[in-house]
Design an enzyme around this catalytic site. Structure first.
Site, mmCIF file in Angstrom:
data_model
loop_
_atom_site.group_PDB
_atom_site.id
_atom_site.type_symbol
_atom_site.label_atom_id
_atom_site.label_comp_id
_atom_site.label_asym_id
_atom_site.label_seq_id
_atom_site.Cartn_x
_atom_site.Cartn_y
_atom_site.Cartn_z
ATOM 1 N N GLY A 73 11.213 2.293 -5.046
ATOM 2 C CA GLY A 73 10.919 0.881 -4.854
ATOM 3 C C GLY A 73 11.540 0.024 -5.941
ATOM 4 O O GLY A 73 12.023 -1.080 -5.678
ATOM 5 N N THR A 74 11.522 0.522 -7.163
ATOM 6 C CA THR A 74 12.088 -0.243 -8.277
ATOM 7 C C THR A 74 13.581 -0.471 -8.087
ATOM 8 O O THR A 74 14.098 -1.555 -8.346
ATOM 9 C CB THR A 74 11.811 0.486 -9.608
ATOM 10 O OG1 THR A 74 10.400 0.521 -9.815
ATOM 11 C CG2 THR A 74 12.469 -0.232 -10.771
ATOM 12 N N ASN A 153 -0.492 -5.178 -5.651
ATOM 13 C CA ASN A 153 -0.879 -3.784 -5.866
ATOM 14 C C ASN A 153 -2.249 -3.648 -6.517
ATOM 15 O O ASN A 153 -2.947 -2.674 -6.302
ATOM 16 C CB ASN A 153 0.178 -3.072 -6.714
ATOM 17 C CG ASN A 153 0.583 -3.862 -7.936
ATOM 18 O OD1 ASN A 153 0.950 -5.033 -7.838
ATOM 19 N ND2 ASN A 153 0.492 -3.235 -9.092
ATOM 20 N N GLN A 181 3.414 -2.076 -1.280
ATOM 21 C CA GLN A 181 2.004 -1.766 -0.994
ATOM 22 C C GLN A 181 1.650 -2.016 0.471
ATOM 23 O O GLN A 181 0.677 -1.464 0.974
ATOM 24 C CB GLN A 181 1.082 -2.602 -1.888
ATOM 25 C CG GLN A 181 1.142 -2.249 -3.353
ATOM 26 C CD GLN A 181 0.672 -0.829 -3.643
ATOM 27 O OE1 GLN A 181 0.010 -0.180 -2.820
ATOM 28 N NE2 GLN A 181 1.039 -0.322 -4.810
ATOM 29 N N SER A 201 8.655 1.755 -0.891
ATOM 30 C CA SER A 201 8.674 2.957 -1.725
ATOM 31 C C SER A 201 8.052 4.105 -0.940
ATOM 32 O O SER A 201 6.958 3.963 -0.392
ATOM 33 C CB SER A 201 7.874 2.694 -3.005
ATOM 34 O OG SER A 201 7.636 3.906 -3.672
ATOM 35 N N GLY A 202 8.741 5.240 -0.894
ATOM 36 C CA GLY A 202 8.278 6.357 -0.070
ATOM 37 C C GLY A 202 6.918 6.908 -0.481
ATOM 38 O O GLY A 202 6.074 7.201 0.366
ATOM 39 N N THR A 239 25.672 10.381 -3.114
ATOM 40 C CA THR A 239 25.372 11.280 -2.002
ATOM 41 C C THR A 239 23.928 11.108 -1.557
ATOM 42 O O THR A 239 23.027 11.024 -2.389
ATOM 43 C CB THR A 239 25.641 12.742 -2.421
ATOM 44 O OG1 THR A 239 27.014 12.860 -2.783
ATOM 45 C CG2 THR A 239 25.336 13.701 -1.289
ATOM 46 N N CYS A 327 -7.541 -1.345 -22.149
ATOM 47 C CA CYS A 327 -7.554 -0.080 -22.875
ATOM 48 C C CYS A 327 -6.845 1.038 -22.130
ATOM 49 O O CYS A 327 -6.331 1.961 -22.735
ATOM 50 C CB CYS A 327 -8.982 0.331 -23.160
ATOM 51 S SG CYS A 327 -9.724 -0.740 -24.381
#
Lengths: 398, 276
Positions: A73-74, A153, A181, A201-202, A239, A327
């Site tokens: 996705g990025t 997200n 998402q 994104s897979g 490829t 945190c």
């Protein structure tokens, strides 16, 4: 060992579906050909890549030649943003929102800082909603790209991309949406949505990590991101990652077939979890827009306590969730999404996200409802901010 | 996930001394909801002996904040106030088998709560950070506090300062200020105090001792040895023996191990050469 393992962190990543793994395995064994090769080894593999492309296209109601396979996705987000800017060298402005995933937000900030682009980050209100008038006002003749996520997200809040896309189209601005998402959880119909570019994104929809998609509407001006060979019709060299492409194709097919039924089932499960927790645990708040959300996501803020402590106790009980608390992330401030929404400090640090998948069951929800109230009470009892006369949690199995 | 020690996880899961002391005569409160962690420490101090009879706490914070508070109460019980005040935040971290560096501020919070409680007992006004305008406006950390922590822990980077004090962990607007404070401290800090002047005899003895106690055991571990042949002004002549003699790395050994050790322990102007 805890009595049960309950995975409720599906917005982080999902289990690979057994059907997906099965579809992939032949491509690690006999079907190892390079799809570009001029022989039967490669030729039959190329057919499977094409079939996968058609399956992804079917989920989006798009043309197969609008589907570009990427590594994640990025990469899809990077390709969309940088590729559009490069195709419009005369335009120096881009617009996004304050609550985007870092895969979009940090790309935009990088371009602003190191390449001199003007960047507008649109604010959201307390529920995480955009002001559409602000969207329209932000778009100028100098604007090359508008990038607004389909679903958040952290909170699951949905943006009205059909309206936002229409505004962009009217202003002649290319529109990208990060749908990482939303894909597989909500219908995305490219024949109706005025979206030029869309990222998937897979591993968020039961395919493995390491595969993504960038949908590019026919006619969109965009430059390649990876240069090299002629793969993906010259738009993405390298490829093809054949086993993962095949796996993603299978995952998209499953998502398309199951979408309607699963969406409804997940919403009911999510609502039962959310309502059950709100009924049992006083001083708890929903973060995000409860009326317009992903069906699988709830983000709850528990007053007086801190998220990491909740997560570790949940983890010890076998329950996986995540938190926007400072945190957990190693930063010292709560998540940028909750901060942009101006969630009060009284529960921003105590916010926990539960995200469900098709593998969650009623028993999972029962277990969380029986487990979490006790954890919250234990932490509240040691919190200096918890008033002595405040109502206590209700600890009963559902 | 954080790499917490078993001790941290134990004190987090089963925190000791949670609660309030009804008749506490020392209460220390630090942190806030906005900061993301807070600690309220209750002490019962014997007014005759100054001994801490009981300690309890309430905390809002992550696992390491809870564990640090639990550890602190265990550590101070039975100690006199003066003994307790000697506890440093490093002692708290050590008690727990260590804390991730990004979580050191949790142990600092324990130390601060203890100081605040003692100040409260003694009727002193707490040296609140609110009095001077803070460097870090997000977490309200003063320059005084930042300087103290840098000096106490010999911090050298901005990141470390953030880990120990939280300063700079919010909007990041004060990061240049922290950098300036760090540079200032490194600049003004006097070079290591001058060593007391040694007589020639003392110097020769110290060189001989250092070679025998610090250098030789390391070489012996590798099957070699070293012998001091002569000292001529700042020139130290040695002979390498055993496996070290004729070893291709002998020159490096002389320079990096022998010479460096002698320079640190005796005098920075010493030069070591091999005598054949």
């Amino acid at each position: 060992m805890p009595p049960r393992q309950v995975y409720l962190d599906n917005n982080a990543t999902t289990q690979v579906a057994p059907e997906v793994l099965e579809a992939m395995l032949p491509f690690f064994k006999d079907l190892y050909g390079n799809p570009s090769s001029m022989h039967a080894f490669g030729g039959q593999v190329a057919q499977h890549v094409q079939q996968a492309r058609e399956r992804v296209a079917a989920l989006l109601n798009a043309h197969p030649d609008e589907i570009l396979f990427t590594s994640c996705g990025t990469e899809s987000d990077n390709h969309a943003i940088k590729g559009v800017l490069e195709a419009h060298p005369e335009k120096r402005h881009l617009v996004t929102t304050k609550v985007e995933h870092p895969a979009v937000l940090n790309v935009c900030r990088y371009l602003a800082k190191h390449h001199g682009y003007r960047l507008t980050e649109l604010p959201v209100d307390r529920r995480g909603n955009l002001d559409l008038d602000q969207v329209a006002a932000a778009l100028t003749p100098d604007t090359a790209l508008l990038s607004v996520m389909t679903a958040n997200n952290e909170t699951g809040t949905l943006f009205p991309i059909e309206k936002i896309g229409a505004i962009a189209r009217e202003k002649g601005v290319t529109f990208h949406t990060d749908a990482v998402q939303a894909a597989g959880k909500l219908p995305l119909d490219m024949a109706r949505l005025p979206v030029d570019l869309l990222s998937i994104s897979g591993h968020k929809l039961h395919a493995p990590k390491g595969i993504g998609v960038l949908y590019i509407r026919r006619g969109t001006r965009i430059m390649p991101f990876m240069h090299g060979g002629h793969q993906e019709r010259g738009r993405r060299a390298g490829t093809e990652n054949v086993p993962y492409i095949v796996g993603l194709g299978r995952a998209c097919e499953l998502a398309r077939v199951e979408l309607f039924e699963e969406t409804n089932r997940l919403r009911q499960l999510r609502d039962r979890l959310e309502q059950g927790l709100l009924a049992r645990i006083p001083s708890t708040h929903i973060n995000g827009n409860p009326d317009w959300r992903l069906p699988n996501t709830t983000n709850l803020g528990f007053e007086y306590i801190e998220g990491e402590a909740i997560l570790l106790h949940l983890s010890a009980a076998g329950i996986a969730a995540s938190s926007g608390s400072a945190c957990t992330s190693g930063s010292l401030e709560p998540s940028h999404v909750l901060m942009a929404m101006e969630v009060p400090f009284t529960y921003a640090h105590g916010s926990v996200r539960f995200s469900l998948s098709k593998y969650n069951t009623d028993q999972d929800i029962d277990y969380v409802l029986a487990t979490l109230p006790g954890i919250v009470q234990k932490l509240r009892d040691m919190s200096p901010f918890y008033p002595k006369d405040a109502p206590r949690v209700v600890e009963t199995a559902s | 996930m954080w790499d917490y020690t078993n001790s941290v996880l134990d004190h987090f899961t089963n925190p000791r001394n949670v609660g309030e002391i009804e008749d506490a005569n020392a209460i220390g409160e630090v942190g806030s909801l906005a900061c993301g962690d807070a600690l309220k420490l209750f002490l019962k101090i014997d007014q005759q002996t100054g001994r801490i009879l009981d300690a309890k706490f309430k905390t809002f914070g992550c696992a390491s904040a809870i564990a640090s508070a639990s550890a602190l109460t265990e550590m101070v019980k039975g100690k006199t106030i003066d003994e307790a005040l000697k506890i440093s935040n490093d002692d708290i971290a050590r008690f727990l088998g260590g804390l991730p560096e990004q979580k050191m501020h949790c142990s600092v919070m324990g130390k601060e709560a203890l100081e605040a409680a003692v100040a409260n007992y003694r009727g002193e006004k707490v040296a609140a950070h609110e009095e001077e305008p803070p460097v870090c406006k997000c977490f309200w950390v003063s320059e005084k506090k930042i300087r103290e922590v840098i000096l106490e822990h010999k911090l050298t980077t901005v990141e470390q300062v953030t880990n120990y004090t939280k300063a700079g962990g919010g909007c990041g607007g004060c990061l240049p200020d922290i950098k300036r404070i760090l540079a200032d401290i490194m600049h003004t800090q006097a070079p290591p105090a001058e060593r007391p002047k040694m007589t020639n005899l003392q110097r020769i003895q110290l060189i001989s001792q250092t070679i025998e106690k610090d250098v030789a055991p390391m070489l012996r571990a590798d099957g070699g040895n070293i012998e001091l042949v002569d000292i001529d002004g700042t020139l130290v002549k040695v002979r390498l023996k055993g496996a070290c003699a004729g070893c291709a790395g002998a020159k490096a050994t002389l320079q990096h191990l022998v010479q460096e050790t002698l320079r640190q322990k005796v005098s920075p102007d010493l030069v070591v050469v091999e005598e054949n």
